[in-house]
Write a protein that holds these residues in place. Structure first.
Motif, PDB file in Angstrom:
ATOM      1  N   VAL A   1       0.877  -1.175   0.000  1.00 38.18           N
ATOM      2  CA  VAL A   1       0.000   0.000   0.000  1.00 38.18           C
ATOM      3  C   VAL A   1       0.908   1.216   0.000  1.00 38.18           C
ATOM      4  N   VAL A   2       0.733   2.107  -0.977  1.00 39.27           N
ATOM      5  CA  VAL A   2       1.550   3.326  -1.009  1.00 39.27           C
ATOM      6  C   VAL A   2       0.653   4.489  -0.592  1.00 39.27           C
ATOM      7  N   GLY A   3       0.999   5.123   0.525  1.00 40.62           N
ATOM      8  CA  GLY A   3       0.171   6.193   1.120  1.00 40.62           C
ATOM      9  C   GLY A   3      -0.400   5.704   2.432  1.00 40.62           C
TER      10      GLY A   3
ATOM     11  N   SER B   1       5.946   8.697   2.265  1.00 42.91           N
ATOM     12  CA  SER B   1       6.915   9.575   1.602  1.00 42.91           C
ATOM     13  C   SER B   1       8.339   9.395   2.137  1.00 42.91           C
ATOM     14  N   LYS B   2       8.495   8.764   3.301  1.00 41.74           N
ATOM     15  CA  LYS B   2       9.849   8.570   3.858  1.00 41.74           C
ATOM     16  C   LYS B   2      10.370   7.161   3.579  1.00 41.74           C
ATOM     17  N   THR B   3       9.605   6.360   2.848  1.00 40.72           N
ATOM     18  CA  THR B   3      10.035   4.993   2.542  1.00 40.72           C
ATOM     19  C   THR B   3      11.258   5.021   1.625  1.00 40.72           C
TER      20      THR B   3
ATOM     21  N   GLY C   1      -1.923  10.726  -4.085  1.00 39.71           N
ATOM     22  CA  GLY C   1      -2.291  12.069  -4.530  1.00 39.71           C
ATOM     23  C   GLY C   1      -1.264  12.709  -5.444  1.00 39.71           C
ATOM     24  N   LYS C   2      -0.553  11.879  -6.250  1.00 40.04           N
ATOM     25  CA  LYS C   2       0.424  12.418  -7.210  1.00 40.04           C
ATOM     26  C   LYS C   2       0.131  11.811  -8.584  1.00 40.04           C
ATOM     27  N   PRO C   3      -0.256  12.656  -9.563  1.00 42.73           N
ATOM     28  CA  PRO C   3      -0.690  12.119 -10.856  1.00 42.73           C
ATOM     29  C   PRO C   3       0.367  11.253 -11.555  1.00 42.73           C
ATOM     30  N   ALA C   4      -0.071  10.073 -12.011  1.00 43.86           N
ATOM     31  CA  ALA C   4       0.753   9.148 -12.801  1.00 43.86           C
ATOM     32  C   ALA C   4       2.123   8.875 -12.177  1.00 43.86           C
ATOM     33  N   PHE C   5       2.164   8.790 -10.850  1.00 43.41           N
ATOM     34  CA  PHE C   5       3.432   8.630 -10.119  1.00 43.41           C
ATOM     35  C   PHE C   5       4.014   7.226 -10.305  1.00 43.41           C
ATOM     36  N   ILE C   6       3.126   6.218 -10.326  1.00 51.51           N
ATOM     37  CA  ILE C   6       3.605   4.828 -10.437  1.00 51.51           C
ATOM     38  C   ILE C   6       3.797   4.494 -11.919  1.00 51.51           C
TER      39      ILE C   6
ATOM     40  N   VAL D   1      -6.116   4.571  -6.433  1.00 51.47           N
ATOM     41  CA  VAL D   1      -7.112   5.354  -5.677  1.00 51.47           C
ATOM     42  C   VAL D   1      -7.107   6.828  -6.101  1.00 51.47           C
ATOM     43  N   GLY D   2      -6.003   7.280  -6.640  1.00 54.66           N
ATOM     44  CA  GLY D   2      -5.829   8.712  -6.947  1.00 54.66           C
ATOM     45  C   GLY D   2      -6.865   9.261  -7.923  1.00 54.66           C
ATOM     46  N   ILE D   3      -7.191  10.536  -7.733  1.00 53.48           N
ATOM     47  CA  ILE D   3      -8.104  11.230  -8.668  1.00 53.48           C
ATOM     48  C   ILE D   3      -7.505  12.603  -8.933  1.00 53.48           C
TER      49      ILE D   3
ATOM     50  N   GLY E   1     -12.954   3.103 -11.466  1.00 52.91           N
ATOM     51  CA  GLY E   1     -12.409   2.014 -10.651  1.00 52.91           C
ATOM     52  C   GLY E   1     -12.852   2.165  -9.208  1.00 52.91           C
ATOM     53  N   VAL E   2     -11.960   2.703  -8.370  1.00 55.13           N
ATOM     54  CA  VAL E   2     -12.263   2.861  -6.941  1.00 55.13           C
ATOM     55  C   VAL E   2     -13.356   3.914  -6.719  1.00 55.13           C
ATOM     56  N   GLY E   3     -13.305   5.011  -7.485  1.00 52.08           N
ATOM     57  CA  GLY E   3     -14.209   6.148  -7.269  1.00 52.08           C
ATOM     58  C   GLY E   3     -15.673   5.770  -7.072  1.00 52.08           C
ATOM     59  N   PRO E   4     -16.291   5.041  -8.017  1.00 55.18           N
ATOM     60  CA  PRO E   4     -17.722   4.734  -7.881  1.00 55.18           C
ATOM     61  C   PRO E   4     -18.051   3.886  -6.650  1.00 55.18           C
ATOM     62  N   MET E   5     -17.027   3.205  -6.088  1.00 53.06           N
ATOM     63  CA  MET E   5     -17.292   2.319  -4.946  1.00 53.06           C
ATOM     64  C   MET E   5     -17.574   3.090  -3.664  1.00 53.06           C
ATOM     65  N   THR E   6     -17.071   4.347  -3.592  1.00 49.11           N
ATOM     66  CA  THR E   6     -17.140   5.068  -2.318  1.00 49.11           C
ATOM     67  C   THR E   6     -18.583   5.293  -1.872  1.00 49.11           C
ATOM     68  N   ILE E   7     -19.428   5.817  -2.753  1.00 47.03           N
ATOM     69  CA  ILE E   7     -20.817   6.078  -2.341  1.00 47.03           C
ATOM     70  C   ILE E   7     -21.570   4.757  -2.155  1.00 47.03           C
TER      71      ILE E   7
HETATM   72  P1  NDP Z   1      -3.147  12.229   1.633  1.00 45.92           P
HETATM   73  O1  NDP Z   1      -2.548  13.422   0.992  1.00 45.92           O
HETATM   74  O2  NDP Z   1      -3.895  12.365   2.917  1.00 45.92           O
HETATM   75  O3  NDP Z   1      -1.971  11.169   1.879  1.00 45.92           O
HETATM   76  C1  NDP Z   1      -1.012  10.906   0.907  1.00 45.92           C
HETATM   77  C2  NDP Z   1      -0.104   9.816   1.377  1.00 45.92           C
HETATM   78  O4  NDP Z   1       0.820   9.545   0.331  1.00 45.92           O
HETATM   79  C3  NDP Z   1       0.724  10.192   2.621  1.00 45.92           C
HETATM   80  O5  NDP Z   1       0.784   9.097   3.503  1.00 45.92           O
HETATM   81  C4  NDP Z   1       2.104  10.509   2.038  1.00 45.92           C
HETATM   82  O6  NDP Z   1       3.177  10.175   2.906  1.00 45.92           O
HETATM   83  C5  NDP Z   1       2.138   9.573   0.834  1.00 45.92           C
HETATM   84  N1  NDP Z   1       3.028  10.059  -0.206  1.00 45.92           N
HETATM   85  C6  NDP Z   1       3.056  11.293  -0.767  1.00 45.92           C
HETATM   86  N2  NDP Z   1       4.047  11.378  -1.672  1.00 45.92           N
HETATM   87  C7  NDP Z   1       4.663  10.177  -1.674  1.00 45.92           C
HETATM   88  C8  NDP Z   1       5.749   9.640  -2.391  1.00 45.92           C
HETATM   89  N3  NDP Z   1       6.437  10.365  -3.285  1.00 45.92           N
HETATM   90  N4  NDP Z   1       6.113   8.365  -2.156  1.00 45.92           N
HETATM   91  C9  NDP Z   1       5.448   7.614  -1.252  1.00 45.92           C
HETATM   92  N5  NDP Z   1       4.386   8.062  -0.533  1.00 45.92           N
HETATM   93  C10 NDP Z   1       4.002   9.328  -0.746  1.00 45.92           C
HETATM   94  O7  NDP Z   1      -4.009  11.520   0.508  1.00 45.92           O
HETATM   95  P2  NDP Z   1      -5.372  10.648   0.546  1.00 45.92           P
HETATM   96  O8  NDP Z   1      -5.106   9.289   1.065  1.00 45.92           O
HETATM   97  O9  NDP Z   1      -6.466  11.432   1.138  1.00 45.92           O
HETATM   98  O10 NDP Z   1      -5.678  10.571  -1.039  1.00 45.92           O
HETATM   99  C11 NDP Z   1      -4.775  10.009  -1.958  1.00 45.92           C
HETATM  100  C12 NDP Z   1      -5.359  10.110  -3.353  1.00 45.92           C
HETATM  101  O11 NDP Z   1      -6.565   9.369  -3.395  1.00 45.92           O
HETATM  102  C13 NDP Z   1      -5.749  11.525  -3.788  1.00 45.92           C
HETATM  103  O12 NDP Z   1      -5.529  11.642  -5.184  1.00 45.92           O
HETATM  104  C14 NDP Z   1      -7.231  11.601  -3.482  1.00 45.92           C
HETATM  105  O13 NDP Z   1      -7.899  12.529  -4.332  1.00 45.92           O
HETATM  106  C15 NDP Z   1      -7.653  10.193  -3.819  1.00 45.92           C
HETATM  107  N6  NDP Z   1      -8.843   9.748  -3.086  1.00 45.92           N
HETATM  108  C16 NDP Z   1      -9.780   9.080  -3.812  1.00 45.92           C
HETATM  109  C17 NDP Z   1     -10.902   8.580  -3.223  1.00 45.92           C
HETATM  110  C18 NDP Z   1     -11.881   7.812  -4.050  1.00 45.92           C
HETATM  111  O14 NDP Z   1     -13.013   7.688  -3.703  1.00 45.92           O
HETATM  112  N7  NDP Z   1     -11.456   7.224  -5.148  1.00 45.92           N
HETATM  113  C19 NDP Z   1     -11.182   8.784  -1.789  1.00 45.92           C
HETATM  114  C20 NDP Z   1     -10.089   9.425  -1.077  1.00 45.92           C
HETATM  115  C21 NDP Z   1      -8.966   9.899  -1.728  1.00 45.92           C
HETATM  116  P3  NDP Z   1       3.422  10.912   4.341  1.00 45.92           P
HETATM  117  O15 NDP Z   1       2.423  10.305   5.266  1.00 45.92           O
HETATM  118  O16 NDP Z   1       4.821  10.567   4.671  1.00 45.92           O
HETATM  119  O17 NDP Z   1       3.187  12.368   4.107  1.00 45.92           O
END
Ligand code: NDP
Length: 297
Positions: free
Chosen positions: A165-167, A196-198, A216-221, A235-237, A272-278
């Motif tokens: 799990v990343v995040g 982020s400290k991994t 929360g970082k576009p196209a990071f993986i 999960v990102g949007i 994908g994940v988005g529609p599952m939330t509601i």
């Molecule tokens: P947060 O900003 O609360 O958390 C982000 C996490 O990612 C933190 O733990 C942070 O680490 C980690 N992170 C950031 N940069 C890096 C990196 N370079 N390498 C590794 N880890 C990193 O985000 P959310 O969990 O709230 O949301 C994440 C994404 O999911 C967003 O795009 C959001 O819009 C989306 N989202 C989608 C939902 C859906 O229904 N589909 C619902 C909720 C969110 P650290 O803890 O060290 O800061």
């Protein structure tokens, strides 16, 4: 290149809502009332307004009763606590959410702590977080629950698999890591939680049978971070501006076009994940409704 399969969150969410709608119609036929999901929204945050509007629409489509309390941005913490107390004691409300983020002058944790754990369908109250961690009956936050159900309903084997799990946010990464490491048939992974400290993130991701990304970082993986045959849950949007009629398109935290060929299964963004939330919020509300009438907490 793998012949990857898309995990169709739109369809799975539709199936869940269909099952819930069927249950509601049976309840109505037997003279019971429909489950009631309420929401409190403070201020005019655009994303929050559209999420709450979507919740209202989908609640109604599923046969649930839905109500929304719209409060101005200058509502005080005390006034919001009074509203929370009102919903805690309103016997016609089965579950409710306080839409986040709240304006800066309100302490979010104070509000979350005040929500009755029995009506906390977002699963953010510490009582529910603790119960989930212990494997006791609880409300599981909607997005992590959605991820678990996506894996379950797409037939992804979890037993003995390595899930990365990343995040580590409180609403996605941390609860999903706990959830998928339980001793349960459909969620029995060995989990590594990265942030982020991994160090050596790429090397760790490359060992993932199931890779869940919520940073929360576009196209990071990118494709060099994904093991051949992995299951990837994005999960990102992110709204990316473009020249289309809408003026934007949506992408995730995963570089989908490049990564998909490495995967056995992958969630698209959107869809994908988005529609599952509601769908999962409604699932939790049904659970709140039933536990109230069956008194089986
Ligand atoms: P947060 O900003 O609360 O958390 C982000 C996490 O990612 C933190 O733990 C942070 O680490 C980690 N992170 C950031 N940069 C890096 C990196 N370079 N390498 C590794 N880890 C990193 O985000 P959310 O969990 O709230 O949301 C994440 C994404 O999911 C967003 O795009 C959001 O819009 C989306 N989202 C989608 C939902 C859906 O229904 N589909 C619902 C909720 C969110 P650290 O803890 O060290 O800061």
């Amino acid at each position: 290149m793998n012949k990857y399969e898309l995990i169709d969150g739109k369809q799975i969410a539709k199936d869940i809502k269909h099952e819930l709608a069927h249950e509601v119609s049976e309840m109505l036929d037997s003279g019971k009332r429909a489950p009631h999901l309420a929401a409190i929204i403070v201020g005019e945050d655009g994303a929050s307004l559209s999420y709450v509007a979507s919740k209202e629409k989908q609640s109604k489509e599923t046969g649930f009763f839905s109500s929304v309390y719209r409060l101005p941005a200058n509502t005080s913490e005390e006034e919001l606590l009074q509203m929370v107390e009102f919903l805690n004691t309103d016997s016609e409300v089965d579950g409710y959410i306080v839409q986040l983020p709240l304006p800066e002058h309100i302490n979010e944790q104070t509000i979350i702590n005040a929500i009755s754990p029995k009506k906390d369908v977002d699963g953010f109250n510490p009582v529910n977080v603790g119960r989930m961690s212990l494997g006791l009956s609880s409300f599981i936050p909607a997005t992590p629950l959605g991820i678990k159900l996506l894996l379950e309903r797409s037939g992804v084997e979890t037993q003995g698999k390595h899930c990365v799990v990343v995040g580590r946010s409180n609403i996605v990464g941390t609860p999903v890591a706990i959830l998928l490491s339980r001793n349960e048939a459909s969620a029995n992974c060995t989990v590594t939680l990265c942030h982020s400290k991994t160090e050596n993130l790429k090397e760790i991701c490359l060992t993932a049978d199931i890779l869940i990304v919520a940073i929360g970082k576009p196209a990071f993986i990118t494709e060099d971070m994904v093991k051949d045959g992995a299951v990837v849950i994005d999960v990102g949007i992110h709204r990316i501006a473009d020249n289309s009629e809408k003026g934007y398109h949506i992408i995730g935290d995963v570089d989908f076009e490049k990564v998909k060929a490495k995967c056995s299964k992958i969630t698209p963004v959107p869809g994908g994940v988005g529609p599952m939330t509601i769908a999962c919020l409604l699932y939790n509300t049904m659970k709140a409704y039933k536990s109230k009438f069956q008194n089986n907490e």
